[in-house]
Design a protein around this motif. Structure first.
Motif, PDB file in Angstrom:
ATOM      1  N   ASN A 229     -17.831 -29.253  30.212  1.00 40.75           N
ATOM      2  CA  ASN A 229     -16.559 -28.834  29.639  1.00 40.75           C
ATOM      3  C   ASN A 229     -16.450 -29.255  28.175  1.00 40.75           C
ATOM      4  OD1 ASN A 229     -14.011 -27.524  30.192  1.00 40.75           O
ATOM      5  ND2 ASN A 229     -13.022 -29.521  30.042  1.00 40.75           N
ATOM      6  N   ILE A 230     -17.039 -30.405  27.819  1.00 43.35           N
ATOM      7  CA  ILE A 230     -17.010 -30.876  26.431  1.00 43.35           C
ATOM      8  C   ILE A 230     -17.823 -29.946  25.532  1.00 43.35           C
ATOM      9  CG2 ILE A 230     -17.573 -32.774  24.877  1.00 43.35           C
ATOM     10  CD1 ILE A 230     -15.272 -33.345  26.780  1.00 43.35           C
ATOM     11  N   SER A 231     -19.024 -29.603  25.964  1.00 44.68           N
ATOM     12  CA  SER A 231     -19.852 -28.684  25.176  1.00 44.68           C
ATOM     13  C   SER A 231     -19.192 -27.315  25.053  1.00 44.68           C
ATOM     14  CB  SER A 231     -21.236 -28.545  25.821  1.00 44.68           C
ATOM     15  OG  SER A 231     -21.947 -29.756  25.772  1.00 44.68           O
ATOM     16  N   ALA A 232     -18.548 -26.878  26.126  1.00 46.67           N
ATOM     17  CA  ALA A 232     -17.853 -25.592  26.081  1.00 46.67           C
ATOM     18  C   ALA A 232     -16.720 -25.624  25.067  1.00 46.67           C
ATOM     19  CB  ALA A 232     -17.320 -25.238  27.471  1.00 46.67           C
ATOM     20  N   ALA A 233     -16.060 -26.783  24.934  1.00 45.39           N
ATOM     21  CA  ALA A 233     -14.984 -26.916  23.949  1.00 45.39           C
ATOM     22  C   ALA A 233     -15.515 -26.693  22.537  1.00 45.39           C
ATOM     23  CB  ALA A 233     -14.343 -28.299  24.068  1.00 45.39           C
ATOM     24  N   ILE A 234     -16.718 -27.207  22.265  1.00 42.69           N
ATOM     25  CA  ILE A 234     -17.350 -26.935  20.973  1.00 42.69           C
ATOM     26  C   ILE A 234     -17.554 -25.429  20.809  1.00 42.69           C
ATOM     27  CG2 ILE A 234     -19.406 -27.311  19.555  1.00 42.69           C
ATOM     28  CD1 ILE A 234     -19.787 -29.978  21.023  1.00 42.69           C
ATOM     29  N   GLY A 235     -18.021 -24.779  21.876  1.00 46.24           N
ATOM     30  CA  GLY A 235     -18.263 -23.336  21.825  1.00 46.24           C
ATOM     31  C   GLY A 235     -17.012 -22.536  21.548  1.00 46.24           C
ATOM     32  N   VAL A 236     -15.884 -22.960  22.101  1.00 44.21           N
ATOM     33  CA  VAL A 236     -14.619 -22.253  21.856  1.00 44.21           C
ATOM     34  C   VAL A 236     -14.303 -22.279  20.360  1.00 44.21           C
ATOM     35  CG1 VAL A 236     -12.133 -22.254  22.289  1.00 44.21           C
ATOM     36  CG2 VAL A 236     -13.716 -22.690  24.172  1.00 44.21           C
ATOM     37  N   GLY A 237     -14.486 -23.447  19.747  1.00 44.13           N
ATOM     38  CA  GLY A 237     -14.254 -23.535  18.313  1.00 44.13           C
ATOM     39  C   GLY A 237     -15.249 -22.722  17.509  1.00 44.13           C
ATOM     40  N   GLN A 238     -16.494 -22.702  17.939  1.00 48.91           N
ATOM     41  CA  GLN A 238     -17.532 -21.950  17.232  1.00 48.91           C
ATOM     42  C   GLN A 238     -17.293 -20.443  17.276  1.00 48.91           C
ATOM     43  OE1 GLN A 238     -21.228 -23.260  16.038  1.00 48.91           O
ATOM     44  NE2 GLN A 238     -19.429 -24.294  15.196  1.00 48.91           N
ATOM     45  N   MET A 239     -16.724 -19.957  18.359  1.00 52.48           N
ATOM     46  CA  MET A 239     -16.486 -18.513  18.476  1.00 52.48           C
ATOM     47  C   MET A 239     -15.538 -17.999  17.401  1.00 52.48           C
ATOM     48  SD  MET A 239     -18.300 -16.956  20.728  1.00 52.48           S
ATOM     49  CE  MET A 239     -17.381 -15.410  20.857  1.00 52.48           C
ATOM     50  N   THR A 240     -14.724 -18.895  16.821  1.00 49.50           N
ATOM     51  CA  THR A 240     -13.780 -18.457  15.794  1.00 49.50           C
ATOM     52  C   THR A 240     -14.471 -18.081  14.497  1.00 49.50           C
ATOM     53  OG1 THR A 240     -13.383 -20.705  14.934  1.00 49.50           O
ATOM     54  CG2 THR A 240     -12.002 -19.974  16.785  1.00 49.50           C
ATOM     55  N   VAL A 241     -15.743 -18.496  14.334  1.00 54.10           N
ATOM     56  CA  VAL A 241     -16.448 -18.229  13.068  1.00 54.10           C
ATOM     57  C   VAL A 241     -17.715 -17.396  13.266  1.00 54.10           C
ATOM     58  CG1 VAL A 241     -15.539 -20.268  11.899  1.00 54.10           C
ATOM     59  CG2 VAL A 241     -17.659 -20.449  13.224  1.00 54.10           C
ATOM     60  N   LEU A 242     -17.909 -16.852  14.458  1.00 51.65           N
ATOM     61  CA  LEU A 242     -19.154 -16.134  14.726  1.00 51.65           C
ATOM     62  C   LEU A 242     -19.376 -14.990  13.742  1.00 51.65           C
ATOM     63  CD1 LEU A 242     -21.676 -15.368  16.290  1.00 51.65           C
ATOM     64  CD2 LEU A 242     -20.221 -14.267  18.013  1.00 51.65           C
ATOM     65  N   ASP A 243     -18.389 -14.131  13.558  1.00 50.04           N
ATOM     66  CA  ASP A 243     -18.580 -12.986  12.660  1.00 50.04           C
ATOM     67  C   ASP A 243     -18.822 -13.435  11.221  1.00 50.04           C
ATOM     68  OD1 ASP A 243     -18.402 -11.078  14.657  1.00 50.04           O
ATOM     69  OD2 ASP A 243     -16.237 -10.813  14.437  1.00 50.04           O
ATOM     70  N   ASP A 244     -18.165 -14.519  10.810  1.00 51.49           N
ATOM     71  CA  ASP A 244     -18.393 -15.053   9.467  1.00 51.49           C
ATOM     72  C   ASP A 244     -19.833 -15.544   9.323  1.00 51.49           C
ATOM     73  OD1 ASP A 244     -15.765 -14.559   8.817  1.00 51.49           O
ATOM     74  OD2 ASP A 244     -15.085 -16.604   9.248  1.00 51.49           O
ATOM     75  N   ARG A 245     -20.343 -16.173  10.369  1.00 53.78           N
ATOM     76  CA  ARG A 245     -21.714 -16.680  10.326  1.00 53.78           C
ATOM     77  C   ARG A 245     -22.719 -15.532  10.225  1.00 53.78           C
ATOM     78  NH1 ARG A 245     -21.173 -21.972  12.618  1.00 53.78           N
ATOM     79  NH2 ARG A 245     -19.528 -22.855  11.295  1.00 53.78           N
ATOM     80  N   VAL A 246     -22.460 -14.472  10.969  1.00 54.53           N
ATOM     81  CA  VAL A 246     -23.355 -13.307  10.897  1.00 54.53           C
ATOM     82  C   VAL A 246     -23.340 -12.717   9.486  1.00 54.53           C
ATOM     83  CG1 VAL A 246     -23.766 -10.961  11.726  1.00 54.53           C
ATOM     84  CG2 VAL A 246     -23.181 -12.774  13.353  1.00 54.53           C
ATOM     85  N   SER A 247     -22.156 -12.583   8.914  1.00 53.93           N
ATOM     86  CA  SER A 247     -22.054 -12.037   7.549  1.00 53.93           C
ATOM     87  C   SER A 247     -22.800 -12.917   6.559  1.00 53.93           C
ATOM     88  CB  SER A 247     -20.581 -11.914   7.145  1.00 53.93           C
ATOM     89  OG  SER A 247     -19.911 -10.967   7.961  1.00 53.93           O
ATOM     90  N   ALA A 248     -22.698 -14.237   6.731  1.00 51.78           N
ATOM     91  CA  ALA A 248     -23.383 -15.162   5.830  1.00 51.78           C
ATOM     92  C   ALA A 248     -24.894 -15.030   5.960  1.00 51.78           C
ATOM     93  CB  ALA A 248     -22.940 -16.596   6.129  1.00 51.78           C
ATOM     94  N   ARG A 249     -25.382 -14.919   7.186  1.00 51.51           N
ATOM     95  CA  ARG A 249     -26.836 -14.796   7.382  1.00 51.51           C
ATOM     96  C   ARG A 249     -27.347 -13.471   6.820  1.00 51.51           C
ATOM     97  NH1 ARG A 249     -29.344 -19.090  10.999  1.00 51.51           N
ATOM     98  NH2 ARG A 249     -27.544 -20.436  11.308  1.00 51.51           N
ATOM     99  N   ARG A 250     -26.567 -12.419   6.990  1.00 52.97           N
ATOM    100  CA  ARG A 250     -26.985 -11.122   6.445  1.00 52.97           C
ATOM    101  C   ARG A 250     -27.023 -11.171   4.922  1.00 52.97           C
ATOM    102  NH1 ARG A 250     -27.347  -6.670   9.473  1.00 52.97           N
ATOM    103  NH2 ARG A 250     -26.675  -5.340   7.751  1.00 52.97           N
TER     104      ARG A 250
END
Length: 366
Positions: A229-250
């Motif tokens: 559940n702790i690791s999943a909590a990190i994932g919930v926060g990470q999902m808020t920036v997924l599209d930004d991360r993809v744009s940055a990598r591109r």
């Protein structure tokens, strides 16, 4: 980190659920399912390897089952076949996409049907953030009757044609949230399927296959594969920036491509209609044209404390799979011999990238 993870982690601690159960775990699965769309169901697990293992079990892979798989992949994308006692057979890539060659697959499937040797499953790898040809692979699965499990560990945030997201195709797909991926839960993975039954069967196996009884009773062999559940909590926060991360990598990829636009230097192609996440910028350096080889460039970067890495060594060349069947012309072998993954982090600054570019230019005499 995005900066929002700590609030979700605190929620998990306040709930007193730190084991592989709790609200954050449910929420993480929900967030990923909503992002992917297509009525997907998700099961958060300890790793992408665990996800593939469960997917193969549900797909019916067992001892002596043949599994056809991309040769250029990470070891975690093939080891679960060995866990099941299956027999891997490796396939080359399509030069137009650097993903598994559907032409080669179709040719071998035609022969295999005549010999009554259709594989139990096919596992194509979405390489370096680029999805495979979902449409054609699903069509081949329907035609020949094999299970299709996409290894989308490297491609969360990527899209196939018509905006269809990688991780939504076939009987199931697997995702990875390892520390080197676009978003992370420190470690972790996910099994995704449009079949609720597929996911529920996997969920049962992932939680030690405990029968419904007031005592601990087991009629099947299970696994301890759930994400905390702790690791999943990190994932919930990470999902808020997924599209930004993809744009940055591109953007990182495109900057490399423009700055190193020389004869003898090629980058991973992106077929029309595809949208790669560009998880890693992969480039190929032709020593006969530029006068230096991949290794000289890697060493030049290393001297300045900059890590780069050769492309995946194809599995058919690995000692552990010596003697396995391989189908192809060796395009993946050429990529391994000449290819290099350049620094590609979402937080890579322009100055840092300019340093990498400058060293490469100097090494190749440009």
């Amino acid at each position: 980190m995005s900066g929002t993870e700590i609030s979700f982690i605190n929620d998990a601690f306040e709930s007193n659920f730190v084991a592989p159960i709790g609200h954050q775990l449910d929420l993480f699965e929900e967030k990923v399912a909503n992002y992917l769309g297509e009525n997907c169901y998700c099961l958060a697990l300890a790793s992408g390897t665990a996800a593939l293992h469960l997917g193969l079990i549900i797909a019916g892979v067992e001892r002596e089952s043949r599994v056809w798989i991309s040769s250029m992949t990470f070891a975690g994308g093939i080891f679960p076949v060995a866990y099941q006692g299956g027999v891997p057979e490796f396939f080359d890539l399509d030069p137009s996409s650097w993903t598994i060659s559907c032409d080669l697959l179709e040719e071998r499937l035609f022969k295999a049907k005549k010999e009554n040797r259709i594989p139990a499953a096919v596992v194509p790898t979405d390489l370096y953030g680029q999805g495979c040809d979902m449409d054609r692979l699903e069509s081949l699965a329907d035609q020949y009757g094999f299970k299709l499990i996409f290894d989308s560990a490297e491609s969360l945030g990527a899209e196939f044609k018509r905006g269809r997201k990688c991780g939504t195709a076939g009987d199931a797909s697997i995702l990875s949230f390892n520390g080197n991926k676009i978003i992370t839960t420190s470690g972790g993975g996910m099994l995704v399927s449009r079949s609720k039954d597929f996911i529920e069967r996997a969920r049962f196996l992932a939680t030690q296959a405990r029968d419904p009884a007031p005592h601990y009773q087991h009629s099947h062999i299970g696994y301890n594969y759930r994400l905390s559940n702790i690791s999943a909590a990190i994932g919930v926060g990470q999902m808020t920036v997924l599209d930004d991360r993809v744009s940055a990598r591109r953007a990182v990829f495109e900057r490399y491509r423009q700055a190193l636009d020389f004869r003898g230097v090629e980058f991973m192609p992106e077929p029309t209609g595809y949208r790669s996440s560009r998880w890693l910028t992969a480039a190929v350096f032709d020593p006969q044209i530029i006068g230096v080889d991949r290794e000289q460039i890697r060493v030049a970067l290393a001297r300045e404390g900059i890590e780069s890495r050769p492309l995946w060594k194809p599995m058919h060349l690995q000692p552990v799979f010596a003697g396995a069947n391989y189908y192809g012309s060796g395009f993946d072998e050429m990529l391994f011999e000449r290819g290099l993954c350049l620094p590609s982090g979402s937080d890579l600054t322009n100055d840092e990238q300019d340093e990498v570019i400058g060293i490469i230019k100097k090494t190749i005499g440009r």
